[in-house]
Design an enzyme around this catalytic site. Structure first.
Site, PDB file in Angstrom:
ATOM      1  N   GLY A 518       0.815  -1.216   0.000  1.00 52.76           N
ATOM      2  CA  GLY A 518       0.000   0.000   0.000  1.00 52.76           C
ATOM      3  C   GLY A 518       0.844   1.259   0.000  1.00 52.76           C
ATOM      4  O   GLY A 518       0.511   2.229  -0.665  1.00 52.76           O
ATOM      5  N   GLY A 843      -4.018  -6.481  -4.691  1.00 53.06           N
ATOM      6  CA  GLY A 843      -3.106  -6.981  -3.651  1.00 53.06           C
ATOM      7  C   GLY A 843      -2.831  -6.021  -2.510  1.00 53.06           C
ATOM      8  O   GLY A 843      -2.615  -6.448  -1.384  1.00 53.06           O
ATOM      9  N   GLU A 844      -2.811  -4.732  -2.776  1.00 56.18           N
ATOM     10  CA  GLU A 844      -2.497  -3.793  -1.705  1.00 56.18           C
ATOM     11  C   GLU A 844      -3.741  -3.205  -1.054  1.00 56.18           C
ATOM     12  O   GLU A 844      -3.728  -2.887   0.127  1.00 56.18           O
ATOM     13  CB  GLU A 844      -1.668  -2.636  -2.269  1.00 56.18           C
ATOM     14  N   PHE A 845      -4.803  -3.067  -1.847  1.00 57.26           N
ATOM     15  CA  PHE A 845      -6.040  -2.536  -1.282  1.00 57.26           C
ATOM     16  C   PHE A 845      -6.391  -3.279   0.012  1.00 57.26           C
ATOM     17  O   PHE A 845      -6.931  -2.708   0.957  1.00 57.26           O
ATOM     18  CB  PHE A 845      -7.197  -2.702  -2.291  1.00 57.26           C
ATOM     19  N   THR A 846      -6.033  -4.569   0.032  1.00 56.47           N
ATOM     20  CA  THR A 846      -6.586  -5.494   1.025  1.00 56.47           C
ATOM     21  C   THR A 846      -6.402  -5.054   2.463  1.00 56.47           C
ATOM     22  O   THR A 846      -7.191  -5.414   3.302  1.00 56.47           O
ATOM     23  CB  THR A 846      -5.979  -6.884   0.839  1.00 56.47           C
TER      24      THR A 846
END
Ligand code: FES
Ligand code: FES
Length: 883
Positions: A518, A843-846
């Site tokens: 992120g 992948g980073e939103f998570t």
């Protein structure tokens, strides 16, 4: 020395070992069984080395071979092979429990021992049996499900074939298993430390014990004469710039003057064995002049503070964002909240230490320096190393990689290995300890944020002012990009008509920040989403309703002024409504002694695709009708390989086993850019689709459909495609412009339980509703979300890197099997304009909404607002006492 007879995987052996020899070394070094891994420094903390001895699990790093006379040992290789896997190995693959796979062999052996003794364990028993095995990628949920599935297989209640799916099933939107997961489940995937180069020297590095010092002298005469030592090298032996970095090349491979951080590298020792190298490294005498350490950004920018990198101010970058007139809007708002928020220094904590190998291929000036390591950006890293070492012919190959979460955007151990291989002209292995890996890697930047957020009498957001100071640490890495990313997503999923923000980046003598899942938005979103709850309370609205009325609508602009064409955030919030209403009722109805329950929300609209981002991918039609995809798309666990295979199979109308991947080798694959920023599906998936389109056009042109048709018509069989995002990004003065090519939208809800007497927080459940565009592989997306939520829970409640104190997995506490919680992921799909088949990255939103949702839930449960992460029991108790 003593002689020991034992059986390994059914084969009898006689070994002569010294008293100190541990089973892990015997397996890995003597028998070349590299399924058992090492993550912690042989302290029994990780479980990656777990094998079975006489029916019981042991941590092979702690087990002396001398105690094993007559023992029967089973390793993951003895359980099954990729051609003939054990049912437990198949269960792990089919349950989607394998991402990077570094933890997998240890987990599988713990599962085997559990199911041998208890064929039908309940969840509590599973957690108890696997609690010593760490995993950083998965969030543990699918591991528990894999154990349950393995139990069903072994009890004969189900067969792998029942889950393997129809060979004719669609390629897209179906959870096909990942290409290499069976290899990982069987311990056959080779990570950097598993790669054996004959005659390789072992390396040890002399590192500064000071946070800030000047190098006055090095004396390695004695060290050089020690047994097994081949040589010692220092900065003067490096022929190139000796500088590495991303946004600025401000980090020496080996320091020769100022050492701005604890653990800065001073010299490399090469020896026949690791023990000999380490002994000699300890014998190198270094004279330091200790300099004042600037521990905080405040100290670093104080009047008279010396420049950490002479010639560059410690306040090394700043950027503003101005949309409308936030001051005027806030002054005239019906309600305004303000506060200071702090997000802490965090280690990305991949399980695999920073191992690398390097060797010279060929002779003289034409020789090629081959580096094998954990890079997720091989073309860029090869180029940086070429300059740093003054050697133009470098080939970088990425091995299987045990997680990274952004950490390998920067060069670490491969720089040391490459320098040594070039200098000593011998193959080398550098397998640093976890303690050393912690010193040499980037961290998540700490942010200190001052926020004001306002709304009108109806609860509509009016303005946001946010000033934040980002501690860069000792080196630049991607620091400016972290500020840009935080500003580029500052308003999240909401419509905020007036925004004024400024981010400042400051060098200190601490561990340096870098890419970390992120990278910027998770920190800024903590402040924004905390302020959203505070403001909802001030205007007397439910947090859900307050968010709902403030969702950005297509046609409105984000904080950078970019006018959104699509905005799936609203649909995600709508979909969460029934879950939210249920959770609020559950929490209200709950009463039990000192325990209180609460519900918290947070969201994110996460930008993907930087201005000018470029990716190249090639495809080749094979003589047998299959397709080979050439790209340098790293897959340290996200599922990029599965994404490429499924999109290619879909577009070519081929079975997946006809799609061959050639990846991660600068010699063979075009530059697909970095596997960070959640960009590979959006960028490289699209490049691959364009290359396939070119191939199909050529086939159409010749009126054929085979390799032979193309050859006969004199057409190429291989097609390279690349694309570059056209937008130019933020104006440097106003922070206005199109920052992203695409967005991933979602909201998360945390349900927590707080003990009002101890301040302990238990997460009961996280629910995520996410729209990542077209879903290529639902399990891959859901498992990214689960791993991200687990990581976000660590950020919320327990993780913090402390200089000089964080040295292993006991002093860096990330989530374990014991802290796991229920997770529900709900996927919505609205195809994105430019993504391949409408897909974008996730992948980073998570984790971006996870920690603020948990912090908001704590406030909802206990009435304590945590503004400094992590929310430890002590902080919660202090908050309770203050009321
Ligand atoms: S290497 Fe054995 S427990 Fe970590
Ligand atoms: S899959 Fe467990 S550490 Fe990566």
């Amino acid at each position: 020395m003593r002689s020991v007879n034992l059986k390994v995987n059914g084969i009898s052996h006689q070994f002569v070992v010294d008293e100190e020899r541990v089973l892990l070394d015997l397996l890995r070094e003597d028998l070349r069984l590299t399924g058992a891994k090492q993550s912690c420094d042989r302290k029994g903390q990780c479980g990656a080395c777990t094998v079975i001895v006489n029916g019981k699990t042991v941590r092979s790093c702690l087990t002396k071979v001398g105690t094993l006379e007559g023992a029967e040992i089973l390793t993951v290789e003895g359980l099954g092979t990729p051609d003939n896997p054990h049912l437990i190995q198949e269960a792990f693959v089919l349950a989607g429990a394998i991402q990077c796979g570094y933890c997998t062999p240890g987990l599988i052996m713990s599962t085997k021992a559990l199911l041998d003794g208890n064929p039908n364990p309940d969840r509590k028993e599973i957690k108890g049996a696997l609690k010593r095995n760490l995993c950083r990628c998965t969030g543990y949920q699918r591991i528990i499900e894999a154990v349950e599935l393995a139990g069903r297989f072994l009890r004969g209640e189900a067969k792998p074939g029942d889950l393997q799916g129809d060979a004719n099933a669609a390629q897209i939107g179906v959870s096909h298993t990942r290409p290499w997961s069976l290899l990982k489940a069987c311990g056959a995937a080779e990570f950097s430390a598993d790669i054996r180069v004959p005659g390789a020297l072992e390396l040890a590095v002399v590192r500064s014990p000071h946070h800030h010092a000047r190098l006055k002298g090095i004396d390695y005469q004695d060290a050089q004469k020690m047994p097994g030592v081949v040589g010692v090298m220092t900065a003067k032996d490096i022929k190139g710039t000796n500088s590495i970095g991303v946004a600025a090349q401000d980090q020496p491979l080996l320091c020769d003057d100022v050492l701005p951080a604890l653990g800065a590298a001073v010299a490399i020792v090469a020896a026949r064995t690791k023990k000999e190298a380490q002994a000699a490294a300890e014998a190198v005498r270094v004279e330091y002049e200790v300099l004042p350490r600037m521990k905080t950004p405040e100290e670093a920018v104080a009047e008279g503070a010396p420049e950490i990198h002479p010639g560059t101010p410690n306040l090394c970058h700043s950027r503003r964002q101005i949309k409308g007139d936030a001051d005027a809007a806030l002054d005239s708002s019906a309600a305004v909240v303000s506060g200071e928020f702090y997000s802490q220094l965090i280690h990305q904590a991949p399980l695999e230490p920073e191992a690398a190998v390097a060797y010279m291929e060929g002779e003289g000036e034409d020789a090629q320096l081959v580096v094998i390591g954990r890079s997720i950006w091989i073309h860029f890293h090869a180029q940086v190393l070429q300059n740093a070492l003054g050697w133009g012919n470098i080939r970088y190959q990425e091995a299987f990689t045990g997680g990274q979460f952004g950490i390998k955007v920067d060069i670490t151990s491969e720089g040391i290995a490459a320098a040594a291989a070039l200098h000593f002209h011998q193959p080398v292995r550098y397998i640093p300890s976890l303690k050393e890996s912690l010193l040499m890697t980037t961290k998540r930047h700490p942010f200190r944020m001052q926020v004001r957020l306002g709304a009108d009498a109806k609860g509509k957001l009016t303005g946001l002012a946010m000033d934040f100071t980002v501690e860069n640490g000792a080196y630049m890495s991607i620091g400016p990009e972290v500020i840009n990313r935080a500003l580029g997503m500052l308003s999240g999923g909401y419509n905020i008509p007036n925004v004024q923000a400024e981010g400042k980046l400051v060098y200190t003598n601490n561990a340096w920040g870098g890419a970390a899942r992120g990278a910027g938005p998770p920190q800024a979103n903590f402040a924004l989403e905390s302020a959203m709850d505070l403001l909802a309370a001030k205007v007397g609205m439910d947090p859900y309703e307050f968010r709902r009325i403030n969702v950005l609508q297509p046609g409105q602009s984000v904080s950078s002024g970019y006018v959104a064409e699509e905005w799936a955030f609203n649909a995600c919030l709508e979909r969460l409504k029934p879950e939210y209403e249920r959770a609020v009722q559950d929490a209200r109805n709950f009463k039990s002694g000192s325990l209180r329950r609460g519900v918290g929300l947070a969201g994110s609209s996460f930008g993907i695709g930087d201005p000018g981002d470029t990716s190249h991918v090639a495809v080749e039609l094979d003589p047998d009708g299959g397709l080979t995809v050439y790209c340098s798309v790293a897959d340290p666990g996200e599922g990029n390989d599965a994404m490429l295979v499924q999109i290619a199979a879909h577009l070519m109308d081929l079975p997946r086993n006809k799609i061959r991947l050639v990846t991660r080798d600068t010699e063979k694959t075009p530059d697909s850019g970095v596997s960070a920023g959640s960009r590979q599906t959006y960028m490289s998936g699209r490049s691959m689709a364009m290359a396939i389109e070119a191939l199909k056009s050529a086939l159409k042109e010749v009126g054929g459909d085979t390799h032979a048709d193309l050859v006969k018509a004199g057409k190429p069989t291989r097609y390279l495609a690349g694309h570059t995002l056209p937008h130019t990004g933020m104006d440097p003065e106003t922070g206005q412009g199109q920052v992203w090519g695409s967005f991933c939208h979602g909201v998360q809800m945390a349900e927590v339980e707080v003990d009002m007497e101890t301040g302990e927080v238990r997460i009961l459940k996280m629910t995520a509703v996410v729209d990542p565009g077209t879903v290529i592989n639902p399990v891959a997306v859901a498992s990214q979300l689960e791993g991200g939520m687990d990581m976000g829970a660590g950020m919320a409640l327990r993780e913090e890197y402390v200089h000089g104190e964080t040295v292993d997995w006991a002093t860096y506490k990330f989530p374990t099997m014991n802290t796991t919680f229920d997770m529900e992921t709900i996927l919505l799909e609205s195809p994105r304009k430019d993504g391949p088949l409408g897909a974008t990255g996730v992948g980073e939103f998570t984790l971006v909404p996870t920690h603020p949702a948990i912090i908001n839930a704590i406030d909802n449960a206990a009435g304590v607002r945590i503004c400094e992460l992590p929310a430890t029991p002590a902080k919660i108790l202090a908050g309770l006492k203050a009321d």
